[in-house]
Design an enzyme around this catalytic site. Sequence first.
Site, PDB file in Angstrom:
ATOM      1  N   HIS B  85     -18.386 -24.541  13.593  1.00  0.00           N
ATOM      2  CA  HIS B  85     -19.037 -23.860  12.319  1.00  0.00           C
ATOM      3  C   HIS B  85     -18.831 -24.374  11.172  1.00  0.00           C
ATOM      4  O   HIS B  85     -17.743 -24.941  10.706  1.00  0.00           O
ATOM      5  CB  HIS B  85     -18.277 -22.427  12.344  1.00  0.00           C
ATOM      6  N   VAL B 208       7.451 -15.216  26.700  1.00  0.00           N
ATOM      7  CA  VAL B 208       8.354 -14.543  25.844  1.00  0.00           C
ATOM      8  C   VAL B 208       8.619 -13.187  25.957  1.00  0.00           C
ATOM      9  O   VAL B 208       7.594 -12.614  26.397  1.00  0.00           O
ATOM     10  CB  VAL B 208       7.886 -14.754  24.422  1.00  0.00           C
ATOM     11  N   ILE B 370      -7.062 -14.402  15.163  1.00  0.00           N
ATOM     12  CA  ILE B 370      -8.043 -15.516  14.855  1.00  0.00           C
ATOM     13  C   ILE B 370      -9.131 -15.416  15.987  1.00  0.00           C
ATOM     14  O   ILE B 370      -8.915 -15.675  17.013  1.00  0.00           O
ATOM     15  CB  ILE B 370      -7.313 -16.849  15.381  1.00  0.00           C
ATOM     16  N   SER B 372     -13.350 -16.212  17.195  1.00  0.00           N
ATOM     17  CA  SER B 372     -14.106 -17.300  17.995  1.00  0.00           C
ATOM     18  C   SER B 372     -14.203 -18.314  16.792  1.00  0.00           C
ATOM     19  O   SER B 372     -14.373 -19.526  17.365  1.00  0.00           O
ATOM     20  CB  SER B 372     -15.613 -16.846  18.218  1.00  0.00           C
ATOM     21  N   CYS B 477     -17.756 -33.069  46.052  1.00  0.00           N
ATOM     22  CA  CYS B 477     -16.631 -33.728  45.554  1.00  0.00           C
ATOM     23  C   CYS B 477     -15.319 -32.880  45.947  1.00  0.00           C
ATOM     24  O   CYS B 477     -14.142 -33.383  45.673  1.00  0.00           O
ATOM     25  CB  CYS B 477     -16.607 -34.124  44.365  1.00  0.00           C
TER      26      CYS B 477
END
Lengths: 396, 500
Positions: B85, B208, B370, B372, B477
Amino acid sequence: MSRVVVIGGGPAGLAAAIELRRHGAGDVVVLEREAEAGGVPRHCEHPGFGLRDLHRVLGGPAYARRYATLAERAGVEIRTRTAVTDWHCPTTVATTSPRGVETIVADAVLLATGCRERPRGARLVAGSRPAGVFTTGSLQQLVHLRHERVGRRALVVGAEHVSFSAVMTLRESGCEAVAMLTEHPTHQTYAPLAWIAARGVPILASTRITAIHGRERVEAVTLADGRRLACDTVVFTGDWIPDHELARRGALAIDGGTRGPRVDQGGRTSAPGVFAAGNLVHAAEPADVAALGGRATAAAIVAYLATRRWPATVAIECAAPIRWTAPNALAADGPPRDLLYRVDVPSDGTLVVEQAGRVLARVRARGLMPNRSLRVPARCLRPVDGAGGPVRLSIA
Amino acid sequence: VDAGRDVHAVHLVRRGGGAPARLAARSRSDDGPPPLIHDVAIVGAGVVGTAIARELAQYELAVVLVDAADDVGTGTSKANTAILHTGFDATPGTLEARLVRRGHELLRAHGPRLGIPIEETGALLVAWDAEQAAALDAVAAKAAKNGYTTTRRVAADELYRLEPHLGPGAHAALAIPDEHLVCPFTTPLAYATEAVANGVELRLRTCVTGTSRAEGVHVVDTGAGAIRTRWVVNAAGLYADTIDGLFGHARFTVMPRRGELVVFDKLARGLVRHTILPVPTATTKGVLVAPTVFGNVVLGPTAEDVEDRTATETTVAGLASLLEKGRRILPALLDEEVTATYTGLRAATGHADYRIFFHPDERYVCVGGIRSTGLTASMAIAEHVVEGLRDGGLALARRARFVEIRMPNLGEAARRPYADAARIAARPDYGCIVCHCERVTRGEIVDAAHASIPARTLDGLKRRTRAGFGRCQGFYCLAEVASLLASATGQSLATLLRTP
């Protein structure tokens, strides 16, 4: 000396290569991206291979080995672990192999890249993304080539020929098939095969899988009717799509029905010098049908090498419920072959072959079933006017 | 080292020691044991936590990076739209606006050296009606307030020349020439690999569970033993509020915003040159169509607030709504095969900005909320956090020697091993393609299994190599790729496939 490059070393590619050598086509090079030639039959343990093309009954791996041996004996050069990474249509290909990066220039190219089953994502099945989701292809390789157990309780999505093969593979690996699932009203294979293979596995008809649940590993699935089925494995079978990447990158005309390149009865595509055969043009038929289709292109390839002529064709179009025909074009300068065709929904009636409003033939078409091919006999196409408009197939 | 330039540094690091913990010990002193007390413990090895670890690794510090998952970058970091961005549409004056802008600069500057694929495409913000067309000037003005002045209005005729496959009815567009594509998988892996190469100790599968203080240091309890540390940095993403709570704070709640995305076949890549953005409305940023660095086209995301932080399912309704929107934006896209669908959870908090708090008295930093934009902002967030740590009293002495690493390239914009004659000549395994859809070679799979942060799962291998990521989803695969990874990592196939 002329050189033909065959891309794909499965039944169609190998059968074409052998026939090309018999016709004296010069250098015939088969490019096979796997470690061994033979294609999908390498990991199909069930019997029934070779009936129509080799006139014997073999298991898949034996059939694959037989073709590789026949090709070597015929003087075909098979390059394994050689992937075509780029194609300058028509006849220059770039390859990668442990030997390096190479460019091969050919006089003619035969695409025989086969087909694959649509995986879960392509079918837009919602839910979480746990382990335990396979296609028949990956399942067979794990079970037959790696001798691996894949789970305990599996749902098989699909009820066409290959789906029953998946049930047998699961059983062999010690995994119970809890159900088979089809959006159609019945299964689509032959009754005896269904009876032998499924042996009591319930077939849930007229429904779809809508979501998969489970965090680390599959725990359950949801069906369109809201039912929840507990299982730890889901196998997506059938719903074939041609491996048409090279055909698309080479800007060949693509048939809207098969989604493979448009081909005439000689395997000629829209690009002079480029041919296509096998399950790339009819996804998916049994190996022997693919092999015979490959073999049938050899005469057209040899004729092209001699004359460099690329005959005009008329298109073969189809109306619902017919999904596709293969081949889907007809060249006027040679005899027609039988056409394979498939329908979207179970149908009954009469197949009508028309050109410019003129009915060329009517054939009884009873018990048409999706995922199962029928044939339009070549004689129905003999009256086609090679300079006329498209031929149209419909069910009346 | 015969593996070529790209992994040269990684191999050098491996020679220096085996497991990350031993590396950490060695870089502090030649033969000492791991420290009894770390300087900094970072909770969360997503793109933010790994970026902070890498930033701190430049200094003479004992840093430990912990994550509950079995790999780095497995949460929000791995499932987003993968756009680099510019921050043109951020809320002016926010920390997010500043850090996205700075992060864009830093990733452009350092990404190539780290081997992070970045593809320069630019974006077009397309107005589909007169009202949206009228709003473009306001979008440009907002971009300018954010310091981004290179937007340009594009009239309909030019728009259709730039994007001939765009659906009918577009009125105009705003070009955002620096809105690019970035690889969401390589980015946290590159940060973590460079951090580990410079002594950071990485502890995965370490959840944690509680914290306390003893003798002036934090004691962080985990399912895998206690960690004593002077500072704690909380970069726990979707669980940042939970960790914040362990330190006695209750100031935001993570309300995951679910975003479903559809990945289309590479054969669709020719349909679109730029990222096609919608004009943002009050409620949503809307659905975009973007190329990816791997050569696919992605359609999404949906935006749905959910309670469950593990709700990464796609839904029948969500996928159907995306396809309907995609049909309007780029009709031919719908004729192409879908390769995969996935869901990301953005760590939204109900606040308009990042939730970054420094508590020098408690020696605690919270890096929450926090969203995208974190992939783009990651290096700038790290810079900001480390400045805050320094201001809070953490002594920062630069290391005499910093080991630079370079990740193997996964992007289509640069040459990959299968097309590199010199590398294949040096090591024929790079000419042995195993995953055909994505053209991944045996050499790359073996490298990933032996990297300093090795691939231990099939998903981890996908993020490091693209193996199994393509249109066949393992039809051809899976057995071979899984067998290769199993033998290279000493695990059974059943473990990798989680066979019950």
